[in-house]
Design a protein around this motif. Sequence first.
Motif, PDB file in Angstrom:
ATOM      1  N   UNK A  68      41.306  38.551  23.984  1.00  0.00           N
ATOM      2  CA  UNK A  68      42.455  37.876  24.590  1.00  0.00           C
ATOM      3  C   UNK A  68      42.472  37.983  26.109  1.00  0.00           C
ATOM      4  N   UNK A  69      41.399  38.543  26.713  1.00  0.00           N
ATOM      5  CA  UNK A  69      41.288  38.669  28.173  1.00  0.00           C
ATOM      6  C   UNK A  69      42.635  39.047  28.796  1.00  0.00           C
ATOM      7  N   UNK A  70      43.097  40.239  28.479  1.00  0.00           N
ATOM      8  CA  UNK A  70      44.449  40.674  28.809  1.00  0.00           C
ATOM      9  C   UNK A  70      44.856  40.376  30.250  1.00  0.00           C
ATOM     10  N   UNK A  71      43.982  40.671  31.208  1.00  0.00           N
ATOM     11  CA  UNK A  71      44.335  40.506  32.614  1.00  0.00           C
ATOM     12  C   UNK A  71      44.586  39.047  32.979  1.00  0.00           C
ATOM     13  N   UNK A 131      27.916  38.635  44.433  1.00  0.00           N
ATOM     14  CA  UNK A 131      26.851  37.770  43.926  1.00  0.00           C
ATOM     15  C   UNK A 131      26.490  38.092  42.489  1.00  0.00           C
ATOM     16  N   UNK A 132      27.379  38.845  41.824  1.00  0.00           N
ATOM     17  CA  UNK A 132      27.237  39.060  40.381  1.00  0.00           C
ATOM     18  C   UNK A 132      28.560  38.880  39.655  1.00  0.00           C
ATOM     19  N   UNK A 133      29.668  39.187  40.312  1.00  0.00           N
ATOM     20  CA  UNK A 133      30.955  39.191  39.624  1.00  0.00           C
ATOM     21  C   UNK A 133      31.371  37.807  39.148  1.00  0.00           C
ATOM     22  N   UNK A 134      31.153  36.801  39.986  1.00  0.00           N
ATOM     23  CA  UNK A 134      31.647  35.472  39.658  1.00  0.00           C
ATOM     24  C   UNK A 134      31.143  34.960  38.321  1.00  0.00           C
ATOM     25  N   UNK A 135      29.836  35.042  38.123  1.00  0.00           N
ATOM     26  CA  UNK A 135      29.260  34.564  36.878  1.00  0.00           C
ATOM     27  C   UNK A 135      29.717  35.358  35.674  1.00  0.00           C
ATOM     28  N   UNK A 136      29.864  36.673  35.855  1.00  0.00           N
ATOM     29  CA  UNK A 136      30.321  37.520  34.746  1.00  0.00           C
ATOM     30  C   UNK A 136      31.758  37.190  34.367  1.00  0.00           C
ATOM     31  N   UNK A 137      32.619  37.059  35.377  1.00  0.00           N
ATOM     32  CA  UNK A 137      34.018  36.718  35.116  1.00  0.00           C
ATOM     33  C   UNK A 137      34.115  35.365  34.424  1.00  0.00           C
ATOM     34  N   UNK A 154      35.479  32.000  29.957  1.00  0.00           N
ATOM     35  CA  UNK A 154      35.145  30.825  29.140  1.00  0.00           C
ATOM     36  C   UNK A 154      35.096  31.197  27.661  1.00  0.00           C
ATOM     37  N   UNK A 155      34.525  32.363  27.358  1.00  0.00           N
ATOM     38  CA  UNK A 155      34.415  32.795  25.965  1.00  0.00           C
ATOM     39  C   UNK A 155      35.788  32.989  25.329  1.00  0.00           C
ATOM     40  N   UNK A 156      36.786  33.302  26.162  1.00  0.00           N
ATOM     41  CA  UNK A 156      38.153  33.470  25.667  1.00  0.00           C
ATOM     42  C   UNK A 156      38.913  32.156  25.593  1.00  0.00           C
ATOM     43  N   UNK A 157      38.241  31.051  25.932  1.00  0.00           N
ATOM     44  CA  UNK A 157      38.842  29.740  25.794  1.00  0.00           C
ATOM     45  C   UNK A 157      39.620  29.247  26.995  1.00  0.00           C
ATOM     46  N   UNK A 158      39.477  29.907  28.142  1.00  0.00           N
ATOM     47  CA  UNK A 158      40.201  29.491  29.338  1.00  0.00           C
ATOM     48  C   UNK A 158      39.408  28.434  30.116  1.00  0.00           C
ATOM     49  N   UNK A 159      40.074  27.423  30.655  1.00  0.00           N
ATOM     50  CA  UNK A 159      39.395  26.513  31.576  1.00  0.00           C
ATOM     51  C   UNK A 159      39.014  27.262  32.856  1.00  0.00           C
ATOM     52  N   UNK A 191      32.090  26.321  36.232  1.00  0.00           N
ATOM     53  CA  UNK A 191      31.566  26.797  34.959  1.00  0.00           C
ATOM     54  C   UNK A 191      30.678  28.009  35.173  1.00  0.00           C
ATOM     55  N   UNK A 192      30.559  28.820  34.131  1.00  0.00           N
ATOM     56  CA  UNK A 192      29.698  30.007  34.213  1.00  0.00           C
ATOM     57  C   UNK A 192      28.258  29.597  34.513  1.00  0.00           C
ATOM     58  N   UNK A 193      27.799  28.512  33.902  1.00  0.00           N
ATOM     59  CA  UNK A 193      26.426  28.064  34.159  1.00  0.00           C
ATOM     60  C   UNK A 193      26.228  27.741  35.628  1.00  0.00           C
ATOM     61  N   UNK A 194      27.186  27.016  36.209  1.00  0.00           N
ATOM     62  CA  UNK A 194      27.060  26.632  37.613  1.00  0.00           C
ATOM     63  C   UNK A 194      27.113  27.854  38.523  1.00  0.00           C
ATOM     64  N   UNK A 195      28.040  28.763  38.260  1.00  0.00           N
ATOM     65  CA  UNK A 195      28.168  29.950  39.110  1.00  0.00           C
ATOM     66  C   UNK A 195      26.923  30.818  39.018  1.00  0.00           C
TER      67      UNK A 195
END
Length: 283
Positions: free
Chosen positions: A44-47, A61-67, A72-77, A81-85
């Motif tokens: 539920x990505x509490x935060x 240069x690592x956080x953006x893609x991970x976040x 995205x996996x939690x269904x948030x727009x 996109x993770x792929x682009x980041x």
Amino acid sequence: MARTVAVVADRIAWEERRLIEAGPAQGLSVDWVNDESLCLGAADTTALHGYDAVLVRSRSYTRGGLVATLAEAAGLPVLNSARAINACENKALLRTVLRTAGIPVPDFRLVLSRKDFAKALQELGTPVVLKPIFGGMGKRVTLIRDSDIAHSVYDYVEDLGHAFEQACLVEPFLAGGSSVRCLVVGRELVGAAEFATAGTDWRNNAALGNHSSALAHDPDVVKIVDAVVGELGAGIYGIDLFRTGDGYVVNEVNHAPGFRAVAGATGVDIPAAVAAYVQELLA
């Protein structure tokens, strides 16, 4: 009721503040969420619970893609996109993705060792530019004009503590003194500015205080920007181009672009354009 947007970043800079201020006019309530306090991973990505969308502006240069991946996996727009980041965070990956798609990029060599470095110098000659794969704002980007000092420069790379920091690209130095920053919102090029080096610093980067001026409409710029967006997907990008004798090449694509210089040079209200695009996605 206003839709809620989380601007995920390590700090509030000029751009984040303007994005927060631009939200209400577009029916958005925009909050800063510190990317150091998310602890994502739960389903539920509490935060980020309760937000309608997430705008990732982490400068790491690592956080953006991970976040973006976990949100995205939690269904948030998520923008972008993770792929682009993930592509934008890694210069070698980005250039490979673009080159494979037929989009022109500078010639380059991946350097992971001194042997790689020596071979790159042999193949490309000097002058060359040595730059970290993970990094931005012009930091650690080094112009090597003379082969006699090249290996002394590489000594500093070897002294860095982690392989992550040591991974570099070597590319030919493209002389010319200016580059173009293109600001994209959605699929639209909303503004472009030309940067010229300031003082004795050869690097073209707005973060270094270079001079900027609005760039008139250029079909060649529009064509290459459209191609980049076609490959990475709609989003918010700062696309940096170099001019060459054969036309423009894509130097970098920034997933959390600084846009103060482009806004100042062109007069475009970029925060309003971003807010309108987010509202359009949520409509």
